[in-house]
Design a protein around this motif. Structure first.
Motif, PDB file in Angstrom:
ATOM      1  N   ILE A 156     161.985   2.721  21.282  1.00  0.00           N
ATOM      2  CA  ILE A 156     160.791   3.565  21.275  1.00  0.00           C
ATOM      3  C   ILE A 156     160.258   3.665  22.690  1.00  0.00           C
ATOM      4  O   ILE A 156     160.362   2.717  23.491  1.00  0.00           O
ATOM      5  CB  ILE A 156     159.709   2.990  20.335  1.00  0.00           C
ATOM      6  N   PRO A 157     159.678   4.816  23.066  1.00  0.00           N
ATOM      7  CA  PRO A 157     159.040   4.938  24.385  1.00  0.00           C
ATOM      8  C   PRO A 157     157.697   4.211  24.383  1.00  0.00           C
ATOM      9  O   PRO A 157     156.721   4.684  23.793  1.00  0.00           O
ATOM     10  CB  PRO A 157     158.885   6.457  24.560  1.00  0.00           C
ATOM     11  N   PHE A 158     157.642   3.066  25.011  1.00  0.00           N
ATOM     12  CA  PHE A 158     156.471   2.192  24.931  1.00  0.00           C
ATOM     13  C   PHE A 158     155.671   2.279  26.224  1.00  0.00           C
ATOM     14  O   PHE A 158     156.220   2.159  27.327  1.00  0.00           O
ATOM     15  CB  PHE A 158     156.932   0.746  24.695  1.00  0.00           C
ATOM     16  N   ASN A 159     154.374   2.489  26.069  1.00  0.00           N
ATOM     17  CA  ASN A 159     153.441   2.499  27.200  1.00  0.00           C
ATOM     18  C   ASN A 159     152.522   1.296  27.054  1.00  0.00           C
ATOM     19  O   ASN A 159     151.633   1.290  26.202  1.00  0.00           O
ATOM     20  CB  ASN A 159     152.640   3.793  27.229  1.00  0.00           C
ATOM     21  N   PRO A 160     152.689   0.260  27.863  1.00  0.00           N
ATOM     22  CA  PRO A 160     151.878  -0.951  27.694  1.00  0.00           C
ATOM     23  C   PRO A 160     150.389  -0.726  27.906  1.00  0.00           C
ATOM     24  O   PRO A 160     149.578  -1.502  27.406  1.00  0.00           O
ATOM     25  CB  PRO A 160     152.452  -1.912  28.748  1.00  0.00           C
TER      26      PRO A 160
END
Length: 758
Positions: A156-160
């Protein structure tokens, strides 16, 4: 080293604790997929209550070992909220776990220090979803996780830095339902919160003693069904009967009014399938657009019966010969993209579970089918998350497209079964598709197709004699209406390229309209397990009409053109069959046979002409080669004579060199002797010069002595006369008179010098 992850780490260090002021935020905290640690502190009596600084420091300690911050620390200051998680006393610490019993830090057993709190939380945490962070080098990270059992990898494209993660919330909901085996009320409340469903105010989130379950009804509603596709009842039929087979249980033998789906084991389902196949002839001729259900008793138990609901479906024949993708079509049913792709062997395939609601809308497919599935299957999945922004290369290795608008991908890897499955990249990664994907994998007869990784399908011009086969074109080539000879090779196989000319000659000899010569690189393409080989090179022959009777070329027989031709002729089913005397061949049959034979004769004549042309060309090349060989032999003799002459000259030069070396050594010794004598003469001359110098000095000294002696003898009479006649004082000195005192001193010193010289 990514900026967003560094910023996330810095933010966690700056704010290691989350403040929980309300029940809604408490549910947000507890429903998160990350493990949560809560501390209850009363700030009314003191701006810094006892134990708060220790709890704050423990959150910082966790970042040392858990630098990505997957363990969350929160603070509750409201005693009513604290009671929801069984915290009564200020300074208590609570570790939330979804499926195991949540824990309260035992202050009476373990010292209340920051290190102990951090260690206690990390050792007892429950991981619902685990992040994987491969460092890009060689490691055992994935190997160690895959050895634990089947794994579901979610990219998944994860943005912290994002405040919310809707996709992770859906994945968390899937994981909670998948592992909620006992219908825990706390988990159900958290699921309602994730679904944003209004619910009454909680009284407690602490684990309760499970209440006694009510007696099961006569017909339970748990799922126990499987989809079966029956073969065609006639060879020209374009329809199939698709049946939903369910196991039902009743205590009174009463025939139910509706299809029920009780919970059962895999053995019961297998027994139901066995009984169904014994009675499958009954369902062959059912032709109805609506669902027709039939019940039949089990042979093992009088209180069990099976229900089979069948429907006739059209099958669009897109072409078996061309091996195009086949499509199931019915006027009233729309299928998902998963079933629009069908291989040639799709007679044995079954629709996926997510399509059952379209096939059988009357059958209730409730979400309870998925709840607690991990406890009802022997293929329990471990769920892992990977950031597709960083590790999309791993997704591509598993079968994800290299170019995509949204980097979302799901794959199941089962090391024990040596297979993996992927979610159709055309489907969005969401709760419904994930549940269907997991359900399809978990059933006893899984409808999922094993994903095979192969090289890109290469398009070759028609003049190529050997067909290059890939994973995508394997069935298309092997199952065509021709005899197929397939060579297994690999780039690292050093012996395999030496067989290319043999197969090229074979392809030229065999007619291309009835025979195909192909090869496949097994290092770049996966194959079905029944067609795998254990050594290279390997040759397989697939007869035209019986593809299931494939034959392996003998390993102890050399791979040559005559041996290959004998092997093909022996196993090919195109050999002429004996004539039946009772039924003589018809005129059309004889004409077609004559035409076929004439075609073979023409083909052989063309091949013979080609061979004759090649033979003449080889003769001409042989003459040219013989002429070149004769010229080379003459050059060889000439060079041999020159070599002998040069060797003689070389021997003479070597002898002359030895003579010169001896003469050189002799002259060198003579010159050394002359130099020694000259050195002796030089030394003698130097000695003579030294002696000559001393002689000169001696002569000069003697002369001075003689002169002084003569002068003394001359002055003696004068001194005597002066003593007789003294001169007056101050009288001038005459020539020949006695020198003054200083003159005498000078003479005395000269005499001393002369004595010293002597």
């Amino acid at each position: 080293m990514s900026a967003v992850y560094i910023e996330k780490f810095v933010r966690r260090v700056m704010k290691p604790l989350l403040y929980i002021p309300s029940q809604s935020e408490l549910l947000d905290f507890l429903s998160n997929y990350e493990p949560g640690v809560l501390g209850y502190f009363e700030f009314s009596g003191s701006p810094q209550p006892p134990g708060y600084l220790t709890f704050f420091t423990s959150a910082l300690h966790s970042l040392k070992k858990d630098y990505l911050g997957t363990v969350r620390f929160g603070v509750i200051t409201n005693k009513h909220l604290a009671k929801l998680v069984s915290l009564v006393h200020s300074g208590s610490v609570y570790l939330h776990r979804h499926f195991n019993t949540s824990l309260v830090f035992p202050r009476k057993v373990i010292n209340y220090t920051a290190e102990n709190i951090c260690k206690w939380a990390l050792e007892n945490r429950e991981t619902l979803l685990r992040w994987l962070w491969p460092h890009g080098g060689k490691s055992l990270l994935l190997n160690n996780e895959l050895k634990k059992g089947p794994a579901l990898f979610l990219f998944i494209p994860f943005n912290p830095l994002a405040e919310s993660h809707p996709l992770i919330d859906e994945i968390t909901e899937v994981a909670l339902e998948y592992n909620n085996c006992h219908g825990d009320q706390v988990v159900e409340r958290l699921l309602q919160h994730l679904r944003r469903v209004d619910a009454p105010v909680l009284e407690s989130l602490a684990p309760e003693v499970p209440a006694r379950l009510p007696d099961p009804p006569l017909i339970t509603a748990s799922p126990c069904c499987n989809t079966v596709v029956l073969p065609q009842w006639h060879s020209i039929s374009r329809t199939h009967n698709v049946c939903e087979l369910c196991v039902n249980q009743t205590t009174g033998g009463i025939k139910p009014s509706s299809v029920s789906m009780p919970q059962c084991s895999f053995f019961e389902m297998a027994a139901a399938l066995d009984s169904f196949y014994l009675k499958e002839q009954t369902f062959y001729h059912v032709a109805s657009d609506s669902i027709e259900c039939s019940n039949f008793l089990s042979s093992y138990s009088p209180f069990s019966y099976y229900t089979a609901c069948c429907r006739t479906m059209n099958r669009s024949m897109m072409g078996f010969i061309d091996s195009e993708q086949e499509v199931f079509e019915t006027p009233a049913i729309a299928f998902s993209s998963l079933e629009k792709k069908c291989e040639v062997d799709s007679l044995s395939s079954v629709p996926h579970i997510e399509e059952n609601q379209f096939l059988f809308p009357e059958v209730d497919m409730d979400s309870t089918n998925f709840t607690g599935l991990s406890c009802r299957t022997n293929k329990t999945l471990n769920i892992y998350l990977l950031d597709s922004n960083l590790f999309w290369l791993y997704a591509e290795r598993l079968g994800a497209p290299s170019v995509t608008h949204v980097k979302e991908f799901a794959a199941i890897v089962d090391v024990k079964e040596e297979s993996h499955y992927i979610l159709d990249p055309k489907q969005a990664l969401m709760k419904f598709t994930l549940e269907s994907f997991i359900q399809n994998f978990s059933v006893l007869y899984s409808p999922l197709k094993r994903h095979l990784i192969g090289s890109d399908s290469a398009q070759f011009p028609s003049q190529h004699l050997i067909t290059e086969v890939t994973t995508d074109t394997f069935w298309e080539v092997v199952l065509q209406k021709q005899d197929v000879l397939l060579l297994y090779y690999a780039q690292w196989c050093g012996f395999c390229p030496s067989l290319n000319h043999v197969f090229i000659q074979l392809a030229r000899l065999l007619p291309p309209d009835t025979f195909t010569v192909a090869r496949i690189d097994v290092a770049q393409n996966d194959l079905p397990w029944e067609f795998m080989v254990d050594r290279l090179p390997t040759v397989l022959f697939f007869p035209c009409n019986r593809k299931d009777l494939s034959v392996k070329y003998p390993e102890d027989l050399p791979i040559t053109l005559p041996n290959l031709l004998k092997f093909i002729l022996h196993h090919s089913d195109r050999a002429p069959a004996p004539q039946n005397l009772a039924n003589p061949p018809t005129k059309e049959c004889l004409q077609s046979e004559a035409t076929l034979q004439q075609g073979h004769i023409s083909h052989l004549e063309r091949e013979i002409q080609k061979l004759r042309a090649e033979i003449s060309a080889l003769h001409q090349a042989q003459v040219q080669v013989e002429a070149q060989l004769a010229s080379a032999r003459r050059d060889e003799h000439r060079l041999l004579r020159q070599q002998q002459t040069l060797e003689k000259q070389h021997s003479l030069l070597r002898l002359h060199s030895e003579q010169l070396r001896a003469l050189y050594e002799q002259k060198t010794s003579e010159l050394e002797e002359v130099a020694r004598r000259l050195q002796e003469l030089a030394d003698a001359s130097e000695n003579l010069l030294t002696e000559n110098t001393w002689l000169k000095i001696l002569v000069a000294t003697m002369e001075r002595k003689l002169k002084d002696k003569d002068a003394a003898e001359t002055l003696a009479p004068l001194k005597e006369a002066r003593s007789d006649h003294p001169e007056p004082a101050g009288a001038p000195h005459l020539p020949g008179s006695t020198p003054p005192s200083n003159v005498s001193a000078t003479l005395t010193s000269e005499r001393n010098n002369e004595n010293r010289t002597d």
